[in-house]
Design an enzyme around this catalytic site. Structure first.
Site, PDB file in Angstrom:
ATOM      1  N   HIS A  60     -10.151  -2.595  -1.307  1.00 55.62           N
ATOM      2  CA  HIS A  60      -9.169  -1.918  -0.453  1.00 55.62           C
ATOM      3  C   HIS A  60      -9.240  -0.396  -0.539  1.00 55.62           C
ATOM      4  CE1 HIS A  60      -5.933  -1.169  -3.543  1.00 55.62           C
ATOM      5  NE2 HIS A  60      -6.366  -2.270  -4.088  1.00 55.62           N
ATOM      6  N   GLU A 188      -3.676  -3.229   1.454  1.00 58.43           N
ATOM      7  CA  GLU A 188      -3.649  -4.225   0.370  1.00 58.43           C
ATOM      8  C   GLU A 188      -2.395  -4.098  -0.467  1.00 58.43           C
ATOM      9  OE1 GLU A 188      -4.339  -5.884  -3.714  1.00 58.43           O
ATOM     10  OE2 GLU A 188      -3.775  -3.861  -3.112  1.00 58.43           O
ATOM     11  N   GLU A 189      -2.005  -2.848  -0.742  1.00 57.00           N
ATOM     12  CA  GLU A 189      -0.907  -2.613  -1.691  1.00 57.00           C
ATOM     13  C   GLU A 189       0.458  -3.066  -1.160  1.00 57.00           C
ATOM     14  OE1 GLU A 189      -1.275  -1.894  -4.709  1.00 57.00           O
ATOM     15  OE2 GLU A 189      -3.139  -0.763  -4.955  1.00 57.00           O
ATOM     16  N   HIS A 298      -1.560   1.817 -11.325  1.00 59.84           N
ATOM     17  CA  HIS A 298      -0.472   2.383 -10.526  1.00 59.84           C
ATOM     18  C   HIS A 298       0.179   3.599 -11.178  1.00 59.84           C
ATOM     19  CE1 HIS A 298       0.154  -1.217  -7.574  1.00 59.84           C
ATOM     20  NE2 HIS A 298      -1.105  -0.806  -7.654  1.00 59.84           N
TER      21      HIS A 298
HETATM   22 CO    CO Z   1      -2.850  -1.754  -6.734  1.00 58.48          CO
HETATM   23 ZN    ZN Z   2      -5.911  -2.847  -6.064  1.00 58.92          ZN
END
Ligand code: CO
Ligand code: ZN
Length: 326
Positions: A60, A188-189, A298
């Site tokens: 991603h 994606e997130e 993250h």
């Molecule tokens: Co992520």
């Molecule tokens: Zn990821």
């Protein structure tokens, strides 16, 4: 690959706003591809080869970030998270808007200074009552890329390390008996949205995501994560969103062993990847994930070991060069 990764990490691309990084990737892959296109959700889909099995790879492009929800008369913005933003990683941090504008995150004074404030109690200080930022503008976390030798540190290594692995695989793949789709996915997130539409469109026979995973090699982390930096790419057995297909796991582990590529077996308790969307696409697709162990996922200072990324490239090149055994 390090230099490519440095460039990739520094481009802001919160979910849904991937155009800057998509343009950069497109210019990098064009000469190695048989076909390049962008779909309605903003996925960049790159095909190489024809015949054999239809194989979809996914990494991603997007990263977590923030969206401005309200700005007061003094230029303090309240914000909504884009993806899995952790309050403890925000305080004292900086964000970069798509036009380059910088803001700093801090928080209201709370009765208990020992407690991490919630996102609701935080604000982005835009540095001016008329900052040229409006409600709905998005920003990514801002932090430099640092080269520590085998290890590198940056924001957005989730999942620019996967993007770098896919680009490097495409470059090194001289020929393949398969029709391989390198998908640089969007959103994606916020719930594997780009991979969902890309998988429907491609209708692959096999799907492989390349993404980061957790780590178990820092002080006092839960011992359930049996994965360490520098011990090779991790072959996912399961995460919270997917039980990897046993045939794909066997194909990956046997190919790694045949080629002398060190690897780890990954059982992750939380999170998921684009492979979940591929696996559940249409009538179902055998799918798995090659993971890059990553510390502090993250946070604005994620850390990976380049040897794990090199191992992932070697494994992918080996997989794509042979017949799929199922
Ligand atoms: Co992520
Ligand atoms: Zn990821």
């Amino acid at each position: 690959m390090k230099n490519l990764l440095r460039q990739l990490t520094q481009i802001p691309a919160p979910s849904g706003y991937e155009h800057q990084i998509r343009d950069f990737i497109q210019s990098t892959v064009a000469e190695h591809a048989d076909e390049v296109r962008t779909d309605a959700l903003g996925n960049l889909i790159v095909r190489k080869g024809s015949g054999g099995k239809r194989i979809m790879l996914a990494a991603h492009m997007d990263e977590i970030g923030v969206m401005v929800a309200h700005i007061d008369e003094n230029g303090f913005a309240r914000f909504a998270p884009i993806g899995g933003v952790r309050p403890a990683y925000c305080l004292g941090g900086r964000v970069r808007f798509l036009d380059g504008h910088i803001g700093v995150i801090n928080a209201e004074r709370t009765p208990d200074p020992a407690k991490t404030p919630s996102l609701d109690q935080m604000f982005i200080d835009l540095g001016s009552p008329n900052p040229g930022v409006q409600v709905g503008d998005v920003a990514a976390f801002d932090r430099s890329f640092e080269d520590l030798g085998e290890r590198v540190v940056s924001k957005a290594l989730d999942d620019r390390i996967g993007v770098a692995v896919l680009i490097e695989t495409l470059r090194r793949l001289k020929s393949t008996p398969h029709e391989v789709y390198f998908v640089f996915s969007a959103q994606e997130e916020v719930g594997v949205r780009g991979a969902t539409t890309a998988a429907f469109h491609i209708a692959p026979d096999v799907g492989i995501a390349v993404d980061v995973t957790g780590w178990g090699d820092t002080p006092k982390v839960p011992p359930m994560v049996d994965v360490a930096l520098g011990k090779g790419p991790a072959i996912k057995i399961r995460d919270r969103g997917m039980l990897a297909d046993p045939r794909v796991i066997a194909w990956m582990t046997e190919t790694a062993e045949k080629n002398g590529i060190p690897y780890q077996r990954e059982v992750l308790l939380s999170g998921s990847t684009d492979a979940r969307a591929i696996q559940l696409s249409r009538a179902g697709v055998p799918a798995g994930t090659i993971s890059i162990p990553c510390r502090y996922v993250h946070s604005p200072s994620e850390m990976v070991d380049m040897r794990d990324a090199e191992g992932a490239v070697a494994l992918l090149v080996a997989l794509l060069g042979e017949e799929v055994p199922f």
